[in-house]
Design a protein around this motif. Structure first.
Motif, PDB file in Angstrom:
ATOM      1  N   TYR A  33       0.832  -1.208   0.000  1.00 55.48           N
ATOM      2  CA  TYR A  33       0.000   0.000   0.000  1.00 55.48           C
ATOM      3  C   TYR A  33       0.866   1.257   0.000  1.00 55.48           C
ATOM      4  O   TYR A  33       0.625   2.193  -0.772  1.00 55.48           O
ATOM      5  CB  TYR A  33      -0.926  -0.008   1.216  1.00 55.48           C
ATOM      6  CG  TYR A  33      -1.678   1.291   1.404  1.00 55.48           C
ATOM      7  CD1 TYR A  33      -2.768   1.603   0.604  1.00 55.48           C
ATOM      8  CD2 TYR A  33      -1.281   2.208   2.372  1.00 55.48           C
ATOM      9  CE1 TYR A  33      -3.454   2.806   0.767  1.00 55.48           C
ATOM     10  CE2 TYR A  33      -1.958   3.405   2.539  1.00 55.48           C
ATOM     11  CZ  TYR A  33      -3.043   3.698   1.735  1.00 55.48           C
ATOM     12  OH  TYR A  33      -3.699   4.892   1.898  1.00 55.48           O
ATOM     13  N   VAL A  34       1.884   1.280   0.864  1.00 52.64           N
ATOM     14  CA  VAL A  34       2.757   2.458   0.947  1.00 52.64           C
ATOM     15  C   VAL A  34       3.474   2.675  -0.379  1.00 52.64           C
ATOM     16  O   VAL A  34       3.616   3.812  -0.851  1.00 52.64           O
ATOM     17  CB  VAL A  34       3.766   2.286   2.098  1.00 52.64           C
ATOM     18  CG1 VAL A  34       4.823   3.383   2.066  1.00 52.64           C
ATOM     19  CG2 VAL A  34       3.037   2.295   3.446  1.00 52.64           C
ATOM     20  N   ALA A  35       3.918   1.590  -1.009  1.00 51.45           N
ATOM     21  CA  ALA A  35       4.645   1.714  -2.268  1.00 51.45           C
ATOM     22  C   ALA A  35       3.754   2.233  -3.399  1.00 51.45           C
ATOM     23  O   ALA A  35       4.236   2.915  -4.308  1.00 51.45           O
ATOM     24  CB  ALA A  35       5.246   0.365  -2.657  1.00 51.45           C
ATOM     25  N   LEU A  36       2.452   1.919  -3.337  1.00 48.39           N
ATOM     26  CA  LEU A  36       1.543   2.260  -4.434  1.00 48.39           C
ATOM     27  C   LEU A  36       0.574   3.377  -4.083  1.00 48.39           C
ATOM     28  O   LEU A  36      -0.360   3.652  -4.846  1.00 48.39           O
ATOM     29  CB  LEU A  36       0.742   1.015  -4.844  1.00 48.39           C
ATOM     30  CG  LEU A  36       1.550  -0.170  -5.364  1.00 48.39           C
ATOM     31  CD1 LEU A  36       0.663  -1.399  -5.507  1.00 48.39           C
ATOM     32  CD2 LEU A  36       2.211   0.162  -6.692  1.00 48.39           C
ATOM     33  N   VAL A  37       0.784   4.036  -2.939  1.00 49.48           N
ATOM     34  CA  VAL A  37      -0.214   4.979  -2.442  1.00 49.48           C
ATOM     35  C   VAL A  37      -0.391   6.194  -3.351  1.00 49.48           C
ATOM     36  O   VAL A  37      -1.413   6.873  -3.308  1.00 49.48           O
ATOM     37  CB  VAL A  37       0.146   5.425  -1.006  1.00 49.48           C
ATOM     38  CG1 VAL A  37       1.339   6.389  -1.005  1.00 49.48           C
ATOM     39  CG2 VAL A  37      -1.053   6.047  -0.298  1.00 49.48           C
ATOM     40  N   ARG A  38       0.569   6.486  -4.213  1.00 51.84           N
ATOM     41  CA  ARG A  38       0.432   7.618  -5.120  1.00 51.84           C
ATOM     42  C   ARG A  38      -0.642   7.362  -6.184  1.00 51.84           C
ATOM     43  O   ARG A  38      -1.132   8.308  -6.794  1.00 51.84           O
ATOM     44  CB  ARG A  38       1.772   7.939  -5.787  1.00 51.84           C
ATOM     45  CG  ARG A  38       2.815   8.484  -4.812  1.00 51.84           C
ATOM     46  CD  ARG A  38       4.113   8.810  -5.540  1.00 51.84           C
ATOM     47  NE  ARG A  38       3.924   9.886  -6.496  1.00 51.84           N
ATOM     48  CZ  ARG A  38       4.003  11.186  -6.210  1.00 51.84           C
ATOM     49  NH1 ARG A  38       4.283  11.553  -4.967  1.00 51.84           N
ATOM     50  NH2 ARG A  38       3.831  12.100  -7.136  1.00 51.84           N
ATOM     51  N   ARG A  39      -0.998   6.113  -6.400  1.00 50.66           N
ATOM     52  CA  ARG A  39      -2.084   5.784  -7.322  1.00 50.66           C
ATOM     53  C   ARG A  39      -3.400   5.929  -6.574  1.00 50.66           C
ATOM     54  O   ARG A  39      -3.623   5.278  -5.550  1.00 50.66           O
ATOM     55  CB  ARG A  39      -1.947   4.359  -7.866  1.00 50.66           C
ATOM     56  CG  ARG A  39      -0.686   4.132  -8.659  1.00 50.66           C
ATOM     57  CD  ARG A  39      -0.726   2.817  -9.386  1.00 50.66           C
ATOM     58  NE  ARG A  39      -1.762   2.814 -10.424  1.00 50.66           N
ATOM     59  CZ  ARG A  39      -1.719   2.019 -11.493  1.00 50.66           C
ATOM     60  NH1 ARG A  39      -0.710   1.191 -11.682  1.00 50.66           N
ATOM     61  NH2 ARG A  39      -2.698   2.053 -12.378  1.00 50.66           N
ATOM     62  N   ARG A  40      -4.268   6.779  -7.074  1.00 49.82           N
ATOM     63  CA  ARG A  40      -5.497   7.066  -6.341  1.00 49.82           C
ATOM     64  C   ARG A  40      -6.351   5.820  -6.144  1.00 49.82           C
ATOM     65  O   ARG A  40      -7.001   5.648  -5.103  1.00 49.82           O
ATOM     66  CB  ARG A  40      -6.327   8.137  -7.068  1.00 49.82           C
ATOM     67  CG  ARG A  40      -7.572   8.480  -6.275  1.00 49.82           C
ATOM     68  CD  ARG A  40      -8.407   9.571  -6.901  1.00 49.82           C
ATOM     69  NE  ARG A  40      -9.657   9.646  -6.141  1.00 49.82           N
ATOM     70  CZ  ARG A  40     -10.846   9.404  -6.637  1.00 49.82           C
ATOM     71  NH1 ARG A  40     -10.977   9.095  -7.902  1.00 49.82           N
ATOM     72  NH2 ARG A  40     -11.921   9.473  -5.883  1.00 49.82           N
ATOM     73  N   ALA A  41      -6.359   4.924  -7.129  1.00 49.55           N
ATOM     74  CA  ALA A  41      -7.157   3.710  -6.997  1.00 49.55           C
ATOM     75  C   ALA A  41      -6.730   2.890  -5.788  1.00 49.55           C
ATOM     76  O   ALA A  41      -7.555   2.249  -5.130  1.00 49.55           O
ATOM     77  CB  ALA A  41      -7.036   2.876  -8.277  1.00 49.55           C
ATOM     78  N   VAL A  42      -5.429   2.891  -5.482  1.00 51.50           N
ATOM     79  CA  VAL A  42      -4.924   2.182  -4.299  1.00 51.50           C
ATOM     80  C   VAL A  42      -5.185   2.996  -3.044  1.00 51.50           C
ATOM     81  O   VAL A  42      -5.586   2.465  -2.006  1.00 51.50           O
ATOM     82  CB  VAL A  42      -3.423   1.875  -4.462  1.00 51.50           C
ATOM     83  CG1 VAL A  42      -2.855   1.251  -3.179  1.00 51.50           C
ATOM     84  CG2 VAL A  42      -3.194   0.954  -5.653  1.00 51.50           C
ATOM     85  N   ARG A  43      -4.974   4.307  -3.123  1.00 49.18           N
ATOM     86  CA  ARG A  43      -5.186   5.166  -1.952  1.00 49.18           C
ATOM     87  C   ARG A  43      -6.627   5.094  -1.469  1.00 49.18           C
ATOM     88  O   ARG A  43      -6.885   5.091  -0.262  1.00 49.18           O
ATOM     89  CB  ARG A  43      -4.803   6.603  -2.302  1.00 49.18           C
ATOM     90  CG  ARG A  43      -4.769   7.540  -1.110  1.00 49.18           C
ATOM     91  CD  ARG A  43      -4.091   8.854  -1.462  1.00 49.18           C
ATOM     92  NE  ARG A  43      -4.814   9.623  -2.471  1.00 49.18           N
ATOM     93  CZ  ARG A  43      -4.422   9.768  -3.728  1.00 49.18           C
ATOM     94  NH1 ARG A  43      -3.303   9.208  -4.148  1.00 49.18           N
ATOM     95  NH2 ARG A  43      -5.127  10.489  -4.588  1.00 49.18           N
ATOM     96  N   GLU A  44      -7.585   5.048  -2.405  1.00 47.24           N
ATOM     97  CA  GLU A  44      -8.994   4.979  -2.026  1.00 47.24           C
ATOM     98  C   GLU A  44      -9.333   3.663  -1.336  1.00 47.24           C
ATOM     99  O   GLU A  44     -10.331   3.570  -0.617  1.00 47.24           O
ATOM    100  CB  GLU A  44      -9.884   5.145  -3.258  1.00 47.24           C
ATOM    101  CG  GLU A  44      -9.808   6.505  -3.906  1.00 47.24           C
ATOM    102  CD  GLU A  44     -10.389   7.591  -3.022  1.00 47.24           C
ATOM    103  OE1 GLU A  44     -11.295   7.296  -2.235  1.00 47.24           O
ATOM    104  OE2 GLU A  44      -9.928   8.739  -3.114  1.00 47.24           O
ATOM    105  N   ALA A  45      -8.514   2.634  -1.552  1.00 50.78           N
ATOM    106  CA  ALA A  45      -8.745   1.336  -0.914  1.00 50.78           C
ATOM    107  C   ALA A  45      -8.120   1.266   0.473  1.00 50.78           C
ATOM    108  O   ALA A  45      -8.207   0.223   1.134  1.00 50.78           O
ATOM    109  CB  ALA A  45      -8.178   0.219  -1.798  1.00 50.78           C
ATOM    110  N   GLY A  46      -7.522   2.362   0.936  1.00 55.39           N
ATOM    111  CA  GLY A  46      -6.795   2.356   2.199  1.00 55.39           C
ATOM    112  C   GLY A  46      -7.612   1.893   3.381  1.00 55.39           C
ATOM    113  O   GLY A  46      -7.116   1.154   4.249  1.00 55.39           O
ATOM    114  N   VAL A  47      -8.874   2.305   3.455  1.00 54.53           N
ATOM    115  CA  VAL A  47      -9.696   1.938   4.610  1.00 54.53           C
ATOM    116  C   VAL A  47      -9.864   0.424   4.692  1.00 54.53           C
ATOM    117  O   VAL A  47      -9.847  -0.158   5.788  1.00 54.53           O
ATOM    118  CB  VAL A  47     -11.065   2.652   4.548  1.00 54.53           C
ATOM    119  CG1 VAL A  47     -11.879   2.203   3.334  1.00 54.53           C
ATOM    120  CG2 VAL A  47     -11.845   2.421   5.835  1.00 54.53           C
TER     121      VAL A  47
END
Length: 336
Positions: free
Chosen positions: A139-153
């Motif tokens: 997650y940290v490595a890919l967090v700049r991609r919004r699709a991954v960031r939105e899945a953070g929760v």
């Protein structure tokens, strides 16, 4: 430092991780809720909002069509605008807390390895720790991609669930390895399985969100009432993120299966014996191979392909929990 002191320090770091990730989960949930609120600008009309939704859905379908052209920036124009709003500061805090929790967990895993004097993944407790670490690291490595960031929760929620199970149901004191695991293949084979499992977690969540978003986009505009789904990136953006992480994780999982077969020959004198864990590892491989094949086949892209990814992740989880806990075999050394 003594082994006992290192073990207690590792446990303390794991509990600290849980506390920080709990705060991160609250921040992610608050950020998601804030982004899901309807936004109104002075002078803007409801017609403009409806038109924007129609344009977003049309852009998503155009991006998925065979032979579609246009840059990624054009296809994701609506995603960029959706990243702004009242949830932005809270979202940044959520990401920062997730990074801090992942670093604390990394320290806990390293200290656990120092206490044990070996690779810190010799039982289910330790595997849950490192699997959570792999998911957090991905997650940290890919967090700049919004699709991954939105899945953070959802990613943080799964990490917390895994860590909660680890410290409550699967906790195992520092101990020596089971003799069959005392091999350099433990580092090679299990490390590959851990990395792929962590990345598969990201892929499964983005695939599931893509299915939800695509169903929302297929509805008439007047029936689109789920504000959470409306705030997600477009289905095509979620599909691309899911496909990208699976393209990385699948070869790593393939290597893990092959390395396990080589280790089996070294330990038991045969490469493959259809032991329950071997069988479910192969089933997992088949589902992910089917997903990648479907993504490259016209008529199967999108939700149809995503269901294969979800099936692969369920098979992966069953291979870890179900086989270890309920099915006896040569791999019955879960440490519980």
């Amino acid at each position: 430092m003594t082994t006992d002191l290192l073990a207690r320090l590792s446990d303390g770091l794991v509990y600290s991780t849980i506390a920080v990730l709990a705060l991160a989960l609250l921040a992610h949930a608050a950020s998601t809720a804030l982004r899901s609120l309807p936004t109104r600008h002075p002078g803007a009309s409801s017609t403009l909002s409806v038109s924007a939704q129609v344009s977003a859905a049309g852009a998503s379908r155009a991006a998925e069509a065979p032979g579609a052209t246009g840059s990624t920036r054009e296809r994701d124009a609506t995603d960029t605008r959706a990243g702004e709003g009242p949830g932005r500061v809270v979202g940044a805090s959520a990401v920062s807390l997730t990074v801090l929790g992942t670093l604390l967990l990394l320290a806990g895993v390293i200290v656990r390895g120092l206490a044990a004097g070996r690779a810190p993944w010799g039982n289910m407790f330790e595997f849950l720790l490192v699997l959570s670490l792999a998911a957090g690291g991905a997650y940290v490595a890919l967090v700049r991609r919004r699709a991954v960031r939105e899945a953070g929760v959802w990613i943080v929620a799964l990490m917390l669930l895994a860590l909660g199970l680890a410290v409550t149901s699967f906790y195992t004191p520092v101990d020596d390895l089971v003799p069959v695991l005392d091999s350099y293949w433990l580092v090679i084979h299990v490390a590959a399985a851990i990395i792929s499992g962590g990345v598969f977690t990201i892929g499964a969540i983005t695939a599931a969100l893509g299915i939800l978003r695509r169903r929302w986009e297929a509805r008439p505009v007047t029936e689109r009432s789920q504000r959470y789904v409306a705030a997600l990136p477009t289905a095509s953006s979620l599909d691309r993120a899911s496909h990208a992480v699976h393209v990385f994780a699948f070869p790593v999982w393939t290597f893990a299966v092959i390395a396990g077969a080589i280790w089996a020959e070294n330990a038991w004198g045969r490469y493959w014996g259809w032991d329950p864990k071997e069988t479910w590892a192969f089933i997992t491989w088949v589902f992910y191979a089917a997903y990648l094949h479907a993504q490259s086949t016209a008529g199967l892209r999108g939700s149809r392909a995503s269901w294969f990814a979800l099936a692969g992740y369920v098979a992966f989880l069953f291979n870890f929990f179900g086989v270890n806990l309920w099915i006896s075999g040569l791999h019955s050394y879960a440490g519980v």
